[in-house]
Design an enzyme around this catalytic site. Sequence first.
Site, PDB file in Angstrom:
ATOM      1  N   PHE A  11       0.823  -1.215   0.000  1.00 34.16           N
ATOM      2  CA  PHE A  11       0.000   0.000   0.000  1.00 34.16           C
ATOM      3  C   PHE A  11       0.867   1.280   0.000  1.00 34.16           C
ATOM      4  CE2 PHE A  11      -2.176   2.743   3.405  1.00 34.16           C
ATOM      5  CZ  PHE A  11      -2.843   3.531   2.487  1.00 34.16           C
ATOM      6  N   ILE A  12       1.700   1.465   1.026  1.00 38.26           N
ATOM      7  CA  ILE A  12       2.488   2.713   1.104  1.00 38.26           C
ATOM      8  C   ILE A  12       3.690   2.644   0.158  1.00 38.26           C
ATOM      9  CG2 ILE A  12       3.641   4.363   2.631  1.00 38.26           C
ATOM     10  CD1 ILE A  12       2.236   3.040   5.019  1.00 38.26           C
ATOM     11  N   THR A 121       6.937   2.556  12.823  1.00 31.44           N
ATOM     12  CA  THR A 121       5.526   2.916  13.008  1.00 31.44           C
ATOM     13  C   THR A 121       5.334   3.642  14.344  1.00 31.44           C
ATOM     14  OG1 THR A 121       3.322   2.013  13.449  1.00 31.44           O
ATOM     15  CG2 THR A 121       5.144   0.537  13.858  1.00 31.44           C
ATOM     16  N   ASP A 122       4.241   4.407  14.451  1.00 35.34           N
ATOM     17  CA  ASP A 122       3.928   5.054  15.737  1.00 35.34           C
ATOM     18  C   ASP A 122       3.549   4.015  16.792  1.00 35.34           C
ATOM     19  OD1 ASP A 122       1.414   4.318  14.727  1.00 35.34           O
ATOM     20  OD2 ASP A 122       0.474   6.268  15.080  1.00 35.34           O
ATOM     21  N   GLU A 123       3.207   2.792  16.347  1.00 29.84           N
ATOM     22  CA  GLU A 123       2.747   1.776  17.310  1.00 29.84           C
ATOM     23  C   GLU A 123       3.861   1.299  18.236  1.00 29.84           C
ATOM     24  OE1 GLU A 123      -0.068  -1.108  16.013  1.00 29.84           O
ATOM     25  OE2 GLU A 123      -0.658   0.093  14.282  1.00 29.84           O
ATOM     26  N   TYR A 146       2.619  -7.483  16.429  1.00 33.22           N
ATOM     27  CA  TYR A 146       3.038  -6.629  15.305  1.00 33.22           C
ATOM     28  C   TYR A 146       3.963  -5.519  15.782  1.00 33.22           C
ATOM     29  CZ  TYR A 146       2.803  -2.670  12.050  1.00 33.22           C
ATOM     30  OH  TYR A 146       3.130  -1.603  11.241  1.00 33.22           O
ATOM     31  N   LYS A 150       7.914  -4.664  14.986  1.00 35.83           N
ATOM     32  CA  LYS A 150       8.355  -3.406  14.370  1.00 35.83           C
ATOM     33  C   LYS A 150       9.341  -2.670  15.281  1.00 35.83           C
ATOM     34  CE  LYS A 150       7.224  -1.692  11.048  1.00 35.83           C
ATOM     35  NZ  LYS A 150       7.848  -1.800   9.694  1.00 35.83           N
ATOM     36  N   ASN A 176      -1.860   5.190   8.227  1.00 31.53           N
ATOM     37  CA  ASN A 176      -2.080   5.644   6.847  1.00 31.53           C
ATOM     38  C   ASN A 176      -3.435   5.198   6.337  1.00 31.53           C
ATOM     39  OD1 ASN A 176       0.654   6.232   4.769  1.00 31.53           O
ATOM     40  ND2 ASN A 176       0.936   6.027   6.967  1.00 31.53           N
ATOM     41  N   PRO A 201     -18.303  -4.284  11.277  1.00 30.10           N
ATOM     42  CA  PRO A 201     -17.797  -4.590  12.620  1.00 30.10           C
ATOM     43  C   PRO A 201     -16.938  -3.453  13.164  1.00 30.10           C
ATOM     44  CG  PRO A 201     -16.530  -5.770  10.961  1.00 30.10           C
ATOM     45  CD  PRO A 201     -17.575  -4.999  10.218  1.00 30.10           C
ATOM     46  N   ARG A 269     -10.645  -5.983  20.104  1.00 36.58           N
ATOM     47  CA  ARG A 269      -9.375  -6.635  19.779  1.00 36.58           C
ATOM     48  C   ARG A 269      -8.586  -6.807  21.095  1.00 36.58           C
ATOM     49  NH1 ARG A 269      -5.671  -2.805  16.247  1.00 36.58           N
ATOM     50  NH2 ARG A 269      -6.356  -3.949  14.431  1.00 36.58           N
TER      51      ARG A 269
HETATM   52  P1  NAD Z   1       1.325  -3.657   3.215  1.00 36.90           P
HETATM   53  O1  NAD Z   1       0.982  -4.857   4.021  1.00 36.90           O
HETATM   54  O2  NAD Z   1       0.291  -3.047   2.346  1.00 36.90           O
HETATM   55  O3  NAD Z   1       2.585  -3.966   2.293  1.00 36.90           O
HETATM   56  C1  NAD Z   1       3.672  -4.730   2.715  1.00 36.90           C
HETATM   57  C2  NAD Z   1       4.411  -5.243   1.482  1.00 36.90           C
HETATM   58  O4  NAD Z   1       5.556  -5.985   1.927  1.00 36.90           O
HETATM   59  C3  NAD Z   1       3.564  -6.167   0.616  1.00 36.90           C
HETATM   60  O5  NAD Z   1       3.685  -5.786  -0.737  1.00 36.90           O
HETATM   61  C4  NAD Z   1       4.172  -7.547   0.858  1.00 36.90           C
HETATM   62  O6  NAD Z   1       4.073  -8.404  -0.271  1.00 36.90           O
HETATM   63  C5  NAD Z   1       5.619  -7.191   1.165  1.00 36.90           C
HETATM   64  N1  NAD Z   1       6.288  -8.223   1.981  1.00 36.90           N
HETATM   65  C6  NAD Z   1       5.786  -8.835   3.104  1.00 36.90           C
HETATM   66  N2  NAD Z   1       6.674  -9.757   3.544  1.00 36.90           N
HETATM   67  C7  NAD Z   1       7.740  -9.699   2.710  1.00 36.90           C
HETATM   68  C8  NAD Z   1       8.977 -10.397   2.661  1.00 36.90           C
HETATM   69  N3  NAD Z   1       9.296 -11.354   3.553  1.00 36.90           N
HETATM   70  N4  NAD Z   1       9.850 -10.090   1.666  1.00 36.90           N
HETATM   71  C9  NAD Z   1       9.551  -9.138   0.749  1.00 36.90           C
HETATM   72  N5  NAD Z   1       8.388  -8.472   0.745  1.00 36.90           N
HETATM   73  C10 NAD Z   1       7.490  -8.733   1.711  1.00 36.90           C
HETATM   74  O7  NAD Z   1       1.891  -2.605   4.273  1.00 36.90           O
HETATM   75  P2  NAD Z   1       1.829  -1.013   4.271  1.00 36.90           P
HETATM   76  O8  NAD Z   1       0.599  -0.599   4.952  1.00 36.90           O
HETATM   77  O9  NAD Z   1       2.121  -0.530   2.914  1.00 36.90           O
HETATM   78  O10 NAD Z   1       3.037  -0.678   5.246  1.00 36.90           O
HETATM   79  C11 NAD Z   1       4.353  -0.451   4.715  1.00 36.90           C
HETATM   80  C12 NAD Z   1       5.307  -0.204   5.863  1.00 36.90           C
HETATM   81  O11 NAD Z   1       4.876   0.916   6.633  1.00 36.90           O
HETATM   82  C13 NAD Z   1       5.391  -1.367   6.854  1.00 36.90           C
HETATM   83  O12 NAD Z   1       6.721  -1.457   7.305  1.00 36.90           O
HETATM   84  C14 NAD Z   1       4.468  -0.948   7.983  1.00 36.90           C
HETATM   85  O13 NAD Z   1       4.844  -1.542   9.200  1.00 36.90           O
HETATM   86  C15 NAD Z   1       4.715   0.548   7.988  1.00 36.90           C
HETATM   87  N6  NAD Z   1       3.604   1.374   8.511  1.00 36.90           N
HETATM   88  C16 NAD Z   1       2.345   1.224   8.020  1.00 36.90           C
HETATM   89  C17 NAD Z   1       1.333   2.038   8.499  1.00 36.90           C
HETATM   90  C18 NAD Z   1      -0.077   1.923   7.968  1.00 36.90           C
HETATM   91  O14 NAD Z   1      -0.967   2.571   8.516  1.00 36.90           O
HETATM   92  N7  NAD Z   1      -0.335   1.169   6.917  1.00 36.90           N
HETATM   93  C19 NAD Z   1       1.596   2.993   9.493  1.00 36.90           C
HETATM   94  C20 NAD Z   1       2.905   3.123   9.972  1.00 36.90           C
HETATM   95  C21 NAD Z   1       3.903   2.312   9.465  1.00 36.90           C
END
Ligand code: NAD
Length: 329
Positions: A11-12, A121-123, A146, A150, A176, A201, A269
């Site tokens: 996603f990000i 992450t902020d978590e 999780y 992280k 995000n 839910p 949760r």
């Molecule tokens: P996401 O789950 O949408 O994407 C994660 C990606 O990593 C996927 O494309 C997946 O295929 C890939 N992946 C997973 N395991 C893998 C591995 N072993 N080897 C290679 N690729 C692998 O996550 P996101 O929401 O895009 O988050 C991206 C980053 O930002 C993460 O590190 C997450 O912890 C961090 N983050 C996310 C948020 C949020 O709200 N989404 C907030 C703060 C931080």
Amino acid sequence: MKLLVTGGAGFIGSEFVRKAVEIGYDIAVIDKLTYAGDLERLKEVESNITFYKADITNKEFVEYIFKKEKPNIVVHFAAESHVDRSILDASPFIETNVKGTQVLLDVAKDIGVEKFINIATDEVYGELGEEGTFREDSPLVPNSPYSVSKASADMLGRAYYKTYKLPVITVRPSNNYGPWQYPEKLIPVVILKALNDEKIPVYGTGQNVREWLFVSDCAEAVFEIMEKGKVGEIYNVGSNQERRNIEVVKTVLKLLNKPENLIEFVKDRPGHDFRYSLDTTKIKKEIGWEAKTTFEEGIENTVKWYLDHIEWTKKKLNYLKEYWEKVYK
Ligand code: NAD
């Protein structure tokens, strides 16, 4: 300038890659394409990037990619990212988020890079009550499998900077939301269920507070940090747009013209963090970045995007139904 982006089909990460191509960076992407990864997110830029379907825990393959691509900068997004799944099974979280990060840091140390941007992450800070906010020097008190995984990855980055002088910069973004988010996270779940007139839910009483950061603001912050951030430093990336989960759900229902009686409060949760909130003084002062998108603009754009891309979202439905049965009891 060559960037190696891990998790670039997520996603990000994909938002970051699409923007990086627009700016003109040379990009290689590593992604395992787990259930959360999807190359459709990179379709519009596929001819501009080199893509490796690879697992970051596979050191030999990661070394091969580093030697071939010779990246100047690594931007490490790849992770197992969903708290609920970490509660069902923590193993993939430890494997990818901890071991995978360690493998990348080791390879980057051995081969050498100019910068390693470690997306945390902020978590990692744990939870707050109604008051207060986390600064970059607040203690790490993660509560879910999780956030523990992280926090471990975050601390590994710190250790490689302190021990080996690997040029690591740590980024801690808040929640995000936006286009292309996998429909297991709150906002796309609400959109998808509401469109099908299914019960939505909501955990507990819906009072939990998150700081909602529009995904393009997050990607922009990562660029700014990559260009102007100081090695060895940590940067919070927040929006100052705090909303209760129940407010988020009601806003989405209003935008879709759906009734609030679709809301169904479900068992909370386990270990659900009450509130996160980031102090963003440092990034404003040192980098000159602040989020541009208000929650109202961002949520409207997001709902519109899902309506325009409903086929993509529906493709995930069969897989999701099984998962929802396990999580929302
Ligand atoms: P996401 O789950 O949408 O994407 C994660 C990606 O990593 C996927 O494309 C997946 O295929 C890939 N992946 C997973 N395991 C893998 C591995 N072993 N080897 C290679 N690729 C692998 O996550 P996101 O929401 O895009 O988050 C991206 C980053 O930002 C993460 O590190 C997450 O912890 C961090 N983050 C996310 C948020 C949020 O709200 N989404 C907030 C703060 C931080």
